[in-house]
Design an enzyme around this catalytic site. Structure first.
Site, PDB file in Angstrom:
ATOM      1  N   HIS A  92      28.997  58.199  29.217  1.00  0.00           N
ATOM      2  CA  HIS A  92      29.375  57.976  30.614  1.00  0.00           C
ATOM      3  C   HIS A  92      29.927  56.575  30.832  1.00  0.00           C
ATOM      4  O   HIS A  92      29.603  55.639  30.101  1.00  0.00           O
ATOM      5  CB  HIS A  92      28.184  58.210  31.553  1.00  0.00           C
ATOM      6  N   CYS A 106      18.791  52.212  33.060  1.00  0.00           N
ATOM      7  CA  CYS A 106      19.715  52.061  31.941  1.00  0.00           C
ATOM      8  C   CYS A 106      20.895  51.228  32.432  1.00  0.00           C
ATOM      9  O   CYS A 106      21.087  51.079  33.648  1.00  0.00           O
ATOM     10  CB  CYS A 106      20.183  53.414  31.395  1.00  0.00           C
TER      11      CYS A 106
END
Length: 648
Positions: A67, A171
């Site tokens: 991503h 994250c």
């Protein structure tokens, strides 16, 4: 917004052709470009690769979620891709990856987009749902599966009769892993009879923020994060800090450690600053390695690009010929060679500042970057404290250019710069909050550069001496000492194939390259690359000669390993090592050590830091070098095949 609004049929790949990680990323990014969801392939791909450099988004269990969030994304999109054969995506469990969700989020992604992406992440920890996805054969079936699933959130249950713990997940991108870890921790806690509340530090900000009362009541705190989170509030509590991936893959272990009261009590530094969770209570060795690798991973592209350009300059001069009385100009004698060398030299010149800068960045985040760059530049230039004569007479003490302290000086400088910024944070913590902006744009850069710069003037003196001595020692290696060095470094490349031992050997090799490229290259670098090429080629040999000991899928993977081995991608052998470490790793180490020792024995030199067979012309004895790699691979392949049990 629903997940199906982002999961468009035109952006699905139901039969992914790629067999390697890089090829899979290329294929998916190209698909997003073809359907008009991104405007620039390079910009978006750079974002994907930057995320992968931090830690693989191959989550294990056959799933990967690459991503990126950047300006190249026109519209938030989730590309679904399915591989029939499986892709070696460097997954956390070392197994092939079959399902891919490439998430493309625009810079201005709003909360509705991010909530939908978080919901997607949560679904992928449901084993039954994933099994259904693996059976889907059309885009309509994939969309239908997501449409059927409930979008409800898990509610935190609190009971006086059950233990209560709190957790924080985060994250770097804040899109996928954050919410997968949250959901997995909740599911696992429910099965274990534990109440839990999870705070998420996602792209849309902090959600489910923990209150002081909840923290006080909790038995302990789990931090599953790869980015900075607010830590001082946990002072006095048992805190367990792990990477976000552990929150997904090892949730039961983390919860049990808290229940057993085996986590250490966290002591705040009292400054109220934001600290990196993964560093707060890990050992010094682990912290050192993490910060070092943060610098090395950013440095390597400059070493590889610049190093190969410089090596090509020497190669061109050798091919076109240089008069004996002009050998001192080798690499710059012909105009085309000079261009290659100068361009490569510019890239190579960034090596040490980048190393030191990103070590400091890892320690102290953005304020450490400028001080780290300065420290690395001083190490590169050799600026040091000393006395020089002046025309007016006498001597004056001032900074002067001396002997560069090289890789060691930059390494020390990076940690020094990070430490300086941490001290400054503590000293300036008492300033009014209204001055926070000034601290970031004025005080940290000014005092950080000033203090780090002056300290480096003194650090450079001993580091330059050590660096010079080490280079002289390496240049004088011959006979048994060179064999031993090659044996050890070659073996290290195969111990963990991309882990700390492998990286330590590789970094050591690249460190010797800078000082030796002008004299034909480095024997150490040659031994390192030979050792790293052996394991994947050995896998190919073993699967070819011992077919009855490998499954059909493993034999197919073995075929792709020949390409990885020849390309110096040691990680291709990881799935085999992970599946059978007791037999595989010693076998790989033996062959890699043999190859490295043979390179050291014959004094073969390499001028490039990477490239495998594609830079074979930059090796001093190319045919002999390939022969030694093949010998090592045969040793490993025969050992691995002979030790491995037959497939039932």
């Amino acid at each position: 917004m629903k997940i199906t609004d982002l999961l468009i049929k035109d952006a699905m790949i139901m039969d992914l052709k790629a067999t390697t990680k890089q090829a899979a990323i290329d294929e998916m990014v190209e698909k997003l470009y073809q359907v008009g969801r991104i405007s620039d392939v390079k910009t978006f791909k750079d974002g994907i690769l930057a995320r992968e450099a931090q830690t693989s988004t191959g989550l294990g269990d056959g799933i990967a979620m690459p991503h990126a969030k950047n300006a190249a994304v026109k519209e938030a999109t989730v590309l679904f891709a399915k591989s029939q054969a499986g892709v070696d995506y460097e997954a956390l469990d070392g197994q092939p990856t079959y399902l891919f969700f490439m998430i493309a989020a625009p810079d201005g992604a709003n909360d509705t987009h991010l909530q939908a992406l978080a919901a997607l992440s949560r679904k992928l920890v449901d084993a039954d749902f994933v099994a259904s996805l693996k059976q889907a054969s059309t885009p309509d079936e994939v969309r239908a599966l997501f449409a059927e699933e409930s979008e409800e959130k898990h509610e935190e249950k609190v009971s006086e009769d059950r233990p209560f713990i709190v957790a924080v997940t985060a994250c770097p991108t804040g899109i996928a892993h954050t919410y997968m870890a949250e959901d997995k921790l909740k599911q696992t806690a429910e099965k274990m009879g534990v109440d839990i509340k999870v705070e998420t530090n996602g792209a849309s900000g902090v959600a489910n923020r923990l209150t002081a009362d909840e923290i006080a009541r909790a038995k302990g705190v789990i931090i599953a994060a790869d980015k900075s989170v607010e830590m001082p509030r946990f002072a006095g509590k048992r805190v367990l800090s792990r990477p976000v991936a552990d929150g997904i893959k090892k949730s039961e272990e983390l919860i049990q450690i808290i229940l057993d009261e085996k986590a250490e009590v966290y002591q705040s530094n009292g400054e109220g600053a934001v600290e990196t969770a993964s560093d707060s209570k890990q050992g010094l060795g682990a912290a050192f390695y993490k910060h070092l690798m943060a610098g090395v991973s950013q440095m390597l592209p400059f070493v590889i690009g610049g190093g190969i350009m410089i090596a090509i300059a020497f190669l061109l001069d050798n091919i076109m010929g240089v008069p004996k009385d002009q050998l001192s100009n080798l690499g710059t004698y012909h105009e085309i060679s000079s261009l290659f060398k100068n361009i490569g030299g510019v890239a190579f010149g960034f090596m040490l500042p980048i190393l030191a800068g990103y070590i400091a960045f890892s320690i102290a985040e953005k304020p450490g970057l400028v001080a780290g760059f300065v420290a690395g530049s001083i190490a590169s230039s050799g600026l040091a404290w000393g006395k020089v004569p002046f025309a007016a007479g006498g001597e004056k003490t001032l900074a002067l250019a001396g002997v560069p302290s090289g890789f060691l000086g930059a390494l020390v400088g990076g940690f020094l710069a990070g430490g300086v910024i941490l001290v400054l944070r503590k000293l300036l913590a008492g300033l009014p909050r209204s001055l926070d902006g000034i601290k970031s744009i004025l005080l940290y850069p000014l005092f950080g550069v000033c203090i780090t710069g002056f300290l480096m003037l003194f650090v450079n003196i001993p580091m330059a001496a050590i660096n010079t001595g080490l280079n002289n020692f390496l240049e004088g290696l011959s006979g048994s000492s060179a064999v031993l060095m090659g044996l050890v470094l070659g073996g290290m490349m195969a111990i963990d194939m991309g882990g700390p031992f492998n990286k330590a050997a590789y970094v050591f090799g690249t460190g010797t390259l800078a000082a030796s490229v002008a004299t034909g290259g480095s024997v150490i670098m040659a031994a390192v690359m030979a050792g790293g090429m052996v394991p994947p080629i050995a896998v190919f040999i073993a699967t070819l000669l011992f077919k009855d000991k490998f499954t059909k899928q493993e034999r197919e993977a073995g075929l792709s390993n020949i390409v990885m081995g020849l390309s110096f991608i040691t990680e291709g052998a990881i799935p085999f090592a992970a599946a059978d470490p007791i037999r595989a790793i010693p076998s790989f180490m033996a062959g890699s050590a043999v190859a490295g020792a043979l390179v050291g024995l014959t004094g073969i030199k390499l001028m490039a830091p990477h490239g495998g067979i594609f830079v074979i012309l930059l090796v001093s004895k190319p045919l002999l070098y390939l022969a030694f790699i093949l010998i090592g691979a045969i040793v490993s392949g025969l050992l691995f095949g002979a030790l491995k049990k037959k497939v039932d």
